[in-house]
Design an enzyme around this catalytic site. Sequence first.
Site, PDB file in Angstrom:
ATOM      1  N   TYR A  41      -2.606  -6.766   7.146  1.00 52.14           N
ATOM      2  CA  TYR A  41      -3.765  -6.533   6.298  1.00 52.14           C
ATOM      3  C   TYR A  41      -4.144  -7.722   5.416  1.00 52.14           C
ATOM      4  CZ  TYR A  41      -2.454  -1.859   7.722  1.00 52.14           C
ATOM      5  OH  TYR A  41      -2.108  -0.759   8.468  1.00 52.14           O
ATOM      6  N   SER A 114       3.452   1.747   5.145  1.00 56.25           N
ATOM      7  CA  SER A 114       2.500   2.029   6.206  1.00 56.25           C
ATOM      8  C   SER A 114       2.876   1.222   7.452  1.00 56.25           C
ATOM      9  CB  SER A 114       1.080   1.741   5.715  1.00 56.25           C
ATOM     10  OG  SER A 114       0.123   2.288   6.589  1.00 56.25           O
ATOM     11  N   TYR A 115       1.979   0.359   7.929  1.00 63.35           N
ATOM     12  CA  TYR A 115       2.345  -0.483   9.076  1.00 63.35           C
ATOM     13  C   TYR A 115       3.566  -1.326   8.730  1.00 63.35           C
ATOM     14  CZ  TYR A 115       1.807  -3.629  13.071  1.00 63.35           C
ATOM     15  OH  TYR A 115       2.017  -4.346  14.230  1.00 63.35           O
ATOM     16  N   TRP A 163      -8.577   3.331  11.719  1.00 60.82           N
ATOM     17  CA  TRP A 163      -7.706   2.155  11.681  1.00 60.82           C
ATOM     18  C   TRP A 163      -8.225   1.089  12.639  1.00 60.82           C
ATOM     19  CZ3 TRP A 163      -4.011  -0.813  14.341  1.00 60.82           C
ATOM     20  CH2 TRP A 163      -3.146  -1.566  13.516  1.00 60.82           C
ATOM     21  N   ASP A 262       0.874  13.056   3.488  1.00 53.08           N
ATOM     22  CA  ASP A 262       0.699  11.822   4.255  1.00 53.08           C
ATOM     23  C   ASP A 262       0.932  12.119   5.730  1.00 53.08           C
ATOM     24  OD1 ASP A 262       0.497   9.045   4.885  1.00 53.08           O
ATOM     25  OD2 ASP A 262       2.685   8.976   4.990  1.00 53.08           O
ATOM     26  N   HIS A 297      -1.740   9.381   1.822  1.00 47.19           N
ATOM     27  CA  HIS A 297      -1.532   7.993   2.231  1.00 47.19           C
ATOM     28  C   HIS A 297      -2.252   7.023   1.304  1.00 47.19           C
ATOM     29  CE1 HIS A 297       0.158   5.361   5.267  1.00 47.19           C
ATOM     30  NE2 HIS A 297      -0.959   4.669   5.313  1.00 47.19           N
TER      31      HIS A 297
END
Length: 595
Positions: A41, A114-115, A163, A262, A297
Amino acid sequence: MKFTFEQDVLVPMSDGTTLAMDVWMPDGSGPFPVLLGRGPYGKSHQGNYAEPEADHLALLAAGYAYVLQDSRGTGMSEGQFTPFVDEARDGADTIRWLIEQEWCDGSVAMVVGSYGAYAQWAAASTGVEGLRAITPLMGGGDFHRAPWYSPGGAMSLDSVAHWSALMAMGECVRKSAQPGEDGGDPPKDVMDDMAGLGALLSDSAALVRVSPVADQPLIQKYLPWAAEVVGRPDYDSFWEEQAVDKFDAISIPALNVGGWYDFFIGEVLHSYVEMRKRGGSADARSGQRLIVGPWTHSSYDGMHADRQFGVAGAFASAEVNETRLKFLNRWLRGQEDALEGLAPVRIFVMGLDQWREEQDWPLPDTQYTDYYLTGTGPANTADGDGRLTVEPLGDGTVDTYLYDPRRPVKTIGGTIMPFSAQIGHDGINGPADQSEIESRDDVLVFSTPVLTEPVEATGPISLTLHVSSSAPDTDFTGKLVDVFPDGRAIILCEGIQRMRYRNSASDPEMMEPGEIYEVVLDLNATSNVFLPGHQIRLEVSSSNFPRYDRNSNTGGVISSESEEEMVVAVNRVHRGGVHASRLTLPIIRRAAEGA
């Protein structure tokens, strides 16, 4: 507080590609233990370190060096970005480079969520020397189970669509920073594409109604991998190779942090449980920690339009940052008493709206209790005769409804992406009121009588249904709801089962129209005390859009079918007699203090 900062440090990978990182160094001569965050990101994006899940200033003050790295093909890093495929190798290469630096004391832990949580599990799965611990937040190691698809096999459409569009926008931004062929401004088509993607993201309804998602020209142009993700609903070798939650091979402790609302909550809990059972060392098994709060999230304050959890529900009240620092001190600095007095599990119990420490998950004193789907009449709508009882009352009964994928039951809150929340409930994800959809005749509603005593359900939730359909393939959904005295029907957790995957996520098997099948839906997990004056409620239907994609009911390739090709299914839920459809709740029989 003093610290030094170095931007765009280039780190060579084993294949010659260089990845860029930013380095924050605490005041002092060092060497220091190092905290590494990796993700796609943009390492300079404040969301990577200014949010509570990555309080890098507090960690710097505690004497840790802090490093953020752009994943391959993102930000300032070279190469081509394809989700997941390079994270294990690149993470291990980066850690090997870090421990060779004179300012690193040879100990590395990984941070961000997250990722970035997937990137942590990926690096840990390699067994790379120097990695001592990970702290995955709101993420997991198998992106087929979440967020691309689901345990029941349906595509998590809102996650895939939004996404993918966001990542395509990121690639546009990346290209816009590069000069054109003449050395001047970036190509006009890149700027036009950026505007187009911005419009697409702002029109969530249009984005998720395209079938398949990869048919969006701008997504196709910038994300050639998106078509493969969408086109592989079966859990095949492609997904097996991407999964990095190889718990037997992971020999380091993890601090797992999740939110009840989430979409990664199932994976967070799965990782904790499996590492406790199968972790590759005694430290890995005994060193697992788990914190779960009333968070989505995107929101960590515990305050939502339809349900507020008060100051106690905030991220700060969970003392996540303080626990993380103690966890890091234990495993990177060898302070064996750093976690003394802290239970391995800390959960927020909704209803009581209090934090509670536990010794394990699921809770050792769980009593799994069946609530049967009963009632003397049809259960269609909240005004129907659907009942939840602890005794299987009555003879066999059938509830029938039409599932039309052209008019799906819309998602209202729950475990959805914040962007797609605007489709369902005025921009809200999380604990939203379901009353609006309970008036639909394709939603079956089963409720207990009004409670006179508190009932606590803390743990995994499952729903066993006996179902039949006119279609060769269809979906069945379940949703656990807490009904308040004022009429609000607040979602707690939900799930879906795509019938072609009822026996295996890898080998789809169509239904025989009219034949009755028993299926078990994974509704994920929650922790909630249903207070006196409330009701426990279950909703059953066949769609939850755009949380999941719509089953076309044809038995064909769902991701490639248009709305015109979709057909209506006559779906039936059989209950009573030999068809004991039931909701199984993890009941905790303790005195509900403050209830």
